[in-house]
Scaffold this motif. Sequence first.
Motif, short mmCIF file in Angstrom:
data_model
loop_
_atom_site.label_atom_id
_atom_site.label_comp_id
_atom_site.label_asym_id
_atom_site.label_seq_id
_atom_site.Cartn_x
_atom_site.Cartn_y
_atom_site.Cartn_z
N THR A 139 0.85 -1.10 -0.04
CA THR A 139 -0.08 0.06 -0.08
C THR A 139 0.80 1.22 0.21
N LEU A 140 1.84 1.32 1.08
CA LEU A 140 2.61 2.25 1.01
C LEU A 140 3.51 2.46 -0.23
N GLY A 145 3.21 6.56 0.25
CA GLY A 145 2.78 7.14 1.47
C GLY A 145 1.79 8.02 1.55
N LYS A 146 1.22 8.45 0.44
CA LYS A 146 0.56 9.65 0.34
C LYS A 146 -1.05 9.35 0.23
N PRO A 147 -2.11 9.82 0.77
CA PRO A 147 -3.44 9.75 0.25
C PRO A 147 -3.63 9.93 -1.03
N VAL A 148 -4.76 9.10 -1.70
CA VAL A 148 -5.28 9.42 -2.71
C VAL A 148 -6.64 10.30 -2.68
N PRO A 149 -6.56 11.56 -3.09
CA PRO A 149 -7.92 12.36 -2.54
C PRO A 149 -8.60 12.55 -3.94
N ASN A 150 -9.70 13.41 -3.99
CA ASN A 150 -10.56 13.70 -5.25
C ASN A 150 -11.13 12.49 -5.61
N LEU A 151 -11.60 11.73 -5.25
CA LEU A 151 -12.42 10.62 -5.84
C LEU A 151 -13.64 11.30 -6.66
N THR A 152 -14.03 10.51 -7.69
CA THR A 152 -15.25 10.86 -8.63
C THR A 152 -16.55 10.80 -7.72
N ASP A 153 -17.44 11.35 -8.14
CA ASP A 153 -18.79 11.45 -7.44
C ASP A 153 -19.22 9.90 -7.65
N GLY A 237 -13.80 9.92 1.50
CA GLY A 237 -13.73 10.87 0.47
C GLY A 237 -11.99 10.65 -0.10
N SER A 238 -11.48 9.96 0.63
CA SER A 238 -9.77 9.70 0.05
C SER A 238 -9.38 8.38 0.74
N ALA A 239 -8.59 7.91 -0.10
CA ALA A 239 -8.06 6.62 0.17
C ALA A 239 -6.73 6.74 1.09
N LEU A 240 -6.63 6.43 2.17
CA LEU A 240 -5.55 6.59 3.18
C LEU A 240 -4.62 5.54 3.42
N THR A 241 -3.48 5.80 3.17
CA THR A 241 -2.35 4.54 3.50
C THR A 241 -2.42 3.83 4.78
N GLN A 242 -3.06 4.74 5.89
CA GLN A 242 -2.93 4.05 7.13
C GLN A 242 -4.62 3.53 7.61
N ALA A 243 -5.31 3.53 6.41
CA ALA A 243 -6.58 2.90 6.64
C ALA A 243 -6.69 1.64 7.24
N GLY A 244 -7.60 1.36 7.92
CA GLY A 244 -7.85 -0.09 8.33
C GLY A 244 -6.92 -0.77 9.42
N LEU B 35 6.83 7.30 8.48
CA LEU B 35 6.75 7.55 7.29
C LEU B 35 5.37 7.51 6.45
N ASN B 36 4.33 6.78 7.27
CA ASN B 36 3.01 6.53 6.80
C ASN B 36 2.19 7.48 6.33
N ALA B 37 2.39 8.72 6.87
CA ALA B 37 1.37 9.83 6.56
C ALA B 37 2.03 10.83 5.68
N GLU B 38 1.07 11.54 4.98
CA GLU B 38 1.56 12.45 3.93
C GLU B 38 2.51 13.67 4.65
N PHE B 39 2.46 14.20 5.78
CA PHE B 39 2.99 15.28 6.33
C PHE B 39 4.56 14.80 6.37
N MET B 40 4.93 13.69 6.93
CA MET B 40 6.26 13.21 6.84
C MET B 40 6.82 12.99 5.67
N GLN B 41 6.02 12.46 4.55
CA GLN B 41 6.47 12.37 3.31
C GLN B 41 7.02 13.52 2.52
N ILE B 42 6.24 14.71 2.86
CA ILE B 42 6.47 15.95 2.55
C ILE B 42 7.69 16.44 3.06
N TRP B 43 7.94 16.24 4.27
CA TRP B 43 9.19 16.49 5.15
C TRP B 43 10.38 15.67 4.56
N ALA B 44 10.21 14.40 4.27
CA ALA B 44 11.31 13.65 3.77
C ALA B 44 11.64 14.04 2.29
N GLU B 45 10.83 14.19 1.51
CA GLU B 45 11.04 14.82 0.17
C GLU B 45 11.66 16.06 0.02
#
Lengths: 318, 328
Positions: A139-140, A145-153, A237-244, B35-45
């Motif tokens: 997933t990461l 490591g970033k969320p996937v935002p802005n999903l279509t309606d 509204g966004s898929a998060l890598t830390q989800a679940g 490094l799982n969340a966006e904030f630290m990703q931005i930091w690391a980049e």
Amino acid sequence: MLASHAQKYGILIALIVACIFLTFANEYFLTGRNILNVLRQTSINGILAIGMTFVILTRGIDLSVGSIVALAGVVSASLATTSSAAMVAGGPYPVAIAFGAGLAVGMACGAVSGFVVARFNVPAFVATLGMLSAARGLTLIYAGGKPVPNLTDAYRWIGTADLAGIPMPVVAFAVIFLAATWVLTSTRFGRHVYAAGGNPHAAKVSGINVPRIRLLVYVISGGMAGFAGMMLAARTGSALTQAGIAYELDAIAAVVIGGTSLAGGIGRVTGTVIGALLIGVMNNGLDLMGVESYYQQVIKGGLIVAAVMLDQARHKQA
Amino acid sequence: MKTLLKTMVSISALMVAMPAAAQEPLKIGAAVYGLNAEFMQIWAEALENHPAVRDGIVTVTIFDGKYDALVQQEQFETMITQGYDGIIFVPIDIEAGAAAVQAASEAGIPVFGSNTRVNSDLLTAYVGSDDVQSGYMEAKYVLDKIGCTGNVVIIEGPIGQSAQIQRLEGNLKALAECPDVKVIEQRTANWSRAEAQTLMENWLTAHPGEIAGVIGQNDEMALGAIEAIKGAKFEVTDFAIAGIDGITDALLAVKAGDMASILQDGAAQAQGALDLAIAAKMPDYKPMSEIWTHYTDMPWNDGKDKAYNVPWTPVTAENVDALLALRN
């Protein structure tokens, strides 16, 4: 006999008692909107728990569902996002493709775990523990490591829309519940699941392909986790890598509280759903009453152990 | 065997004896809590894209602490063994990191804090943003929007984490200026969007029509509250909602007019700490990151200060597009 009755109806009675108590304790508990809230908040754990029921019926366990929630979420969301940084080239794709991909990812993860369990006799605990770690890592890697935002309606529809006033996650939960009940009680596959879990040796002798059953239950569990992951992404509204994270624990708790035996072969989807509802009602009720969430964890812990104690008592009698 | 040993000893002796070649890049390690969340990703980049890294003056290695204080401690031991020239430290916990800092300090390796504080006076310097201030700013926004009257809810971070403690302190400072405003619910959602969504759904049920403002101690939780409000078929614009950090989803929500966010510049925290780490080893070094010209309120002062305070940037309809452009 007493223990058996307590096992069969105890959990339902506990749910009813909890509901009656909360109705008197808080004026908003028994309102249409709150009941929909409880059902919506239970739907994701409920769907995971239904998949988990199949696995536990065959004496297995699936620790990987929380990680699959996240993996299926980011993969499908990347096909349905309008954010250029996160999308797969050429996207956003039609929602059917995005959902298909998420479901396929979940089922593929389940198939890998199932194959390892069925073919190599690796304990389910170990095989799915491996998948828990691997799927989270994938997933990461996939999402950076970033969320996937802005999903279509269209994608968000499954998490946010209403069908005649009933939220879509609740509708999906109900449909999956009915389908799983039908599969387990009225199909040959369902009977084989019980047989393979109750007495694998006898099942094998009577011509049931036990490894195939064991493989398929993990595919079902993975598919449910994939679906739940997409519903979660659609809802938030966004898929998060830390989800679940740690979702597997609530799913197992619902199955166990619902009376499915960890020794395999005994249990019903209805019980699992009641177990999930009891957890959901408790979380919701304690929120309404303003009780700190830390207490919720203590109460849930007590319920799990009590449910297994009942299960053990029944085994002694049998 | 003996000859081999001898050779190895003499090679190491040679290496010690030789002065470090001028072109040899400095070796800086960064131990971050996770490094799982966006904030630290931005930091690391931002750290990896520092001009000094691109020019080969320094190499950086980022260690993922996996949200575990013990893992971070072990990573410090690794860096000490390998003789790093400096360590940038983003601890998981304000208290648990002190022992690691002490070990590095005893080994003569300077440690620079970034983003999250650690309770140690052995840090060479700290580059971060004042969480009390951001807590005050976000609460002030909510209170101004509701006209200093009505009820608010506070969605908190994990109880006991330094950001939760300090942001709450800032929240309460702003609330003290509005004695008519009542905090009707205050609970943790552990920085999680899904948890905050459930919490807000239940609060909307328990307090129908009574909640005017939502103070989320981070953006994720504010976004969860927004989803709950939408799900319950209320108008998001009827609520004053604020979060902190400036994650991408929050920038999009600000653009949509749903909330306010206070941007924490993780990139500046990372690059600032790296400039300080280099300056500690190269006395003539001039900071290469553009943050020092960008933030005139944060002077470089020859890299000698103990603490550098990276200013918060309120995200507004005017600057949100420019901020979003930086993310792609």
